[in-house]
Write a protein that holds these residues in place. Sequence first.
Motif, short mmCIF file in Angstrom:
data_model
loop_
_atom_site.label_atom_id
_atom_site.label_comp_id
_atom_site.label_asym_id
_atom_site.label_seq_id
_atom_site.Cartn_x
_atom_site.Cartn_y
_atom_site.Cartn_z
N GLU A 33 -5.89 -5.73 -20.84
CA GLU A 33 -5.45 -6.18 -18.89
C GLU A 33 -6.52 -6.00 -18.12
O GLU A 33 -7.59 -4.92 -18.15
N PHE A 34 -7.14 -6.76 -16.88
CA PHE A 34 -7.80 -6.53 -16.31
C PHE A 34 -6.95 -6.44 -15.16
O PHE A 34 -6.52 -6.63 -14.57
N LEU A 35 -6.96 -4.99 -15.06
CA LEU A 35 -6.26 -4.39 -13.53
C LEU A 35 -6.88 -3.97 -12.33
O LEU A 35 -7.60 -2.92 -12.52
N CYS A 36 -6.92 -5.11 -11.10
CA CYS A 36 -7.89 -4.73 -9.99
C CYS A 36 -6.58 -3.36 -8.73
O CYS A 36 -6.06 -3.94 -8.83
N ILE A 37 -7.73 -2.91 -8.41
CA ILE A 37 -6.82 -1.59 -7.13
C ILE A 37 -7.77 -1.96 -6.12
O ILE A 37 -8.91 -1.94 -5.71
N VAL A 38 -6.55 -2.21 -4.69
CA VAL A 38 -7.45 -2.97 -3.59
C VAL A 38 -7.21 -2.20 -2.93
O VAL A 38 -5.86 -1.02 -2.63
N GLY A 39 -7.70 -1.78 -2.14
CA GLY A 39 -7.29 -0.66 -1.21
C GLY A 39 -8.24 -0.64 0.34
O GLY A 39 -9.70 -0.04 -0.30
N PRO A 40 -8.22 -0.21 1.51
CA PRO A 40 -9.16 -0.03 2.41
C PRO A 40 -10.51 1.30 2.26
O PRO A 40 -9.28 1.83 1.62
N SER A 41 -11.13 1.04 2.75
CA SER A 41 -11.66 2.43 2.66
C SER A 41 -11.54 4.11 3.33
O SER A 41 -10.27 4.29 4.15
N GLY A 42 -11.52 4.75 2.27
CA GLY A 42 -10.70 6.25 2.64
C GLY A 42 -8.84 6.43 2.24
O GLY A 42 -8.65 7.32 2.30
N CYS A 43 -9.12 5.07 1.46
CA CYS A 43 -7.46 5.61 1.23
C CYS A 43 -7.01 6.31 -0.11
O CYS A 43 -6.30 6.18 -0.17
N GLY A 44 -7.61 6.79 -0.53
CA GLY A 44 -7.86 7.54 -2.23
C GLY A 44 -8.67 6.89 -3.60
O GLY A 44 -8.01 7.43 -4.43
N LYS A 45 -8.69 6.08 -3.19
CA LYS A 45 -9.21 4.78 -4.83
C LYS A 45 -10.45 6.02 -5.66
O LYS A 45 -9.68 5.99 -6.37
N THR A 46 -11.13 6.51 -4.96
CA THR A 46 -12.71 6.78 -5.68
C THR A 46 -11.36 8.07 -6.22
O THR A 46 -11.48 8.93 -7.72
N THR A 47 -10.29 9.07 -5.59
CA THR A 47 -9.84 9.74 -5.74
C THR A 47 -8.96 9.61 -7.35
O THR A 47 -8.74 10.18 -7.86
N LEU A 48 -8.86 7.95 -6.46
CA LEU A 48 -7.43 7.89 -8.18
C LEU A 48 -8.17 7.95 -9.57
O LEU A 48 -8.17 7.86 -10.09
N HIS A 241 -1.41 -12.84 2.48
CA HIS A 241 -0.88 -11.94 1.65
C HIS A 241 -0.98 -10.20 2.11
O HIS A 241 -0.74 -9.39 2.23
N ILE A 242 -2.11 -9.66 1.20
CA ILE A 242 -3.13 -9.06 1.19
C ILE A 242 -3.16 -8.18 2.40
O ILE A 242 -3.05 -7.20 2.52
N TRP A 243 -3.83 -9.01 2.83
CA TRP A 243 -4.23 -8.61 4.54
C TRP A 243 -3.67 -8.57 5.10
O TRP A 243 -3.52 -7.35 6.21
N GLN A 244 -2.84 -9.42 5.00
CA GLN A 244 -1.64 -9.07 6.21
C GLN A 244 -0.87 -7.38 6.53
O GLN A 244 -0.71 -6.93 7.06
N MET A 245 -0.93 -7.10 5.32
CA MET A 245 -0.34 -5.90 4.26
C MET A 245 -1.30 -4.47 4.99
O MET A 245 -1.28 -3.53 5.72
N LEU A 246 -2.43 -4.91 4.74
CA LEU A 246 -3.54 -4.07 5.53
C LEU A 246 -4.33 -4.29 6.51
O LEU A 246 -4.79 -3.08 7.38
N ARG A 247 -4.49 -5.25 7.37
CA ARG A 247 -5.05 -5.10 8.13
C ARG A 247 -4.79 -4.14 9.33
O ARG A 247 -6.16 -3.91 10.11
N GLU A 248 -3.02 -4.05 9.66
CA GLU A 248 -2.98 -3.10 10.34
C GLU A 248 -3.57 -1.80 10.81
O GLU A 248 -4.52 -0.68 11.63
N ALA A 253 -7.75 2.33 11.55
CA ALA A 253 -9.32 3.53 11.32
C ALA A 253 -9.90 2.72 11.88
O ALA A 253 -10.95 3.84 12.33
N LEU A 254 -10.75 1.34 12.71
CA LEU A 254 -11.22 1.66 13.40
C LEU A 254 -11.44 1.99 15.13
O LEU A 254 -12.55 2.52 15.56
N TRP A 255 -9.95 2.69 15.66
CA TRP A 255 -9.80 2.98 16.88
C TRP A 255 -9.90 4.54 16.72
O TRP A 255 -10.08 4.79 18.09
N VAL A 256 -8.76 4.73 15.90
CA VAL A 256 -8.98 6.33 16.13
C VAL A 256 -9.85 7.61 15.63
O VAL A 256 -9.71 6.76 14.33
N LYS A 257 -9.96 8.08 16.00
CA LYS A 257 -11.36 9.31 15.79
C LYS A 257 -11.30 10.39 14.93
O LYS A 257 -9.80 10.73 15.54
#
Length: 257
Positions: A33-48, A241-248, A253-257
């Motif tokens: 299988e070719f399984l992709c995991i997508v997520g914004p920066s800092g969400c834990g991808k590399t850790t996973l 669909h994915i972008w709607q899930m992640l946009r918020e 992340a851009l505003w909160v320091k």
Amino acid sequence: MFFECLNLRKSFTTRNGPILALRDVTFRAEREEFLCIVGPSGCGKTTLLKVLAGLLEPSGGRVSFNGAVPDSSLRAALVFQEHGLFPWMTLLDNVAFGLEMRKVPKRERRARAREFLGKVGLDAFARNYPHELSVGMRQRANIARAFLADPQILLMDEPLGALDAQTKVVLQEELLRIWKEHRKLVVYITHDIREAVLLGDRVLVMSGHPGRIREQLDVPLSRPRNLTDAADPAVNELVQHIWQMLREEVRNALWVK
Ligand SMILES: Nc1ncnc2c1ncn2[C@@H]1O[C@H](COP(=O)(O)OP(=O)(O)O)[C@@H](O)[C@H]1O
Ligand SMILES: [Mg+2]
């Protein structure tokens, strides 16, 4: 053959207290299988990915391969964004390295490495050193090396993340071509939603703080894929669909320091 994560959890201790980088991560990936995991920066991808590779111990839950805890017989290959090649070795020796670890005789190793360099269009650069090549060429060599090592699972962490848009498209096509010829279970991590959809059989969408899987989606595209798939309405629909899930989350992340 399958690979499974059950309720994975990973926390880090930092100066500002503990950080929960992964929470309740559960999924299963099948052979070839070719399984992709997508997520914004800092969400834990590399850790996973590091937990999957056995480079980090999970704080809870487990990783299993065919239902058992992976042992040293599990062959995994890793491709990161950069720094995958040894600077003191030629491209040929770098690509052959995985076979050296498996005690394949030198002559055979080199012949096979040459063949795999050919598959990614680098035959003419076999004797060059990594610093003499562009980032795109180095990533091609990394990909060739990973496939030549013939792993049972291929773990890739944003391997094309440092490339310009055009080079990226060319390497995506190359990657799918070599994968079609040498099918493996690939876990491919990216922050690029479109890339995840164009490459994957399935896409797992992660969000962060704590890192978790929000949704698992099937990609409704046939194989082999090609450039024209990028214009397929089904691709745009899934990307939206994915972008709607992640946009918020990205916005926050851009505003909160
Ligand atoms: N070794 C570490 N020590 C402390 N915190 C870490 C460590 N590695 C990652 N983190 C934190 O875990 C979270 C996920 O990081 P990471 O897995 O690198 O995300 P991604 O790859 O999706 O950008 C981030 O908040 C990051 O700061
Ligand atoms: Mg990362």
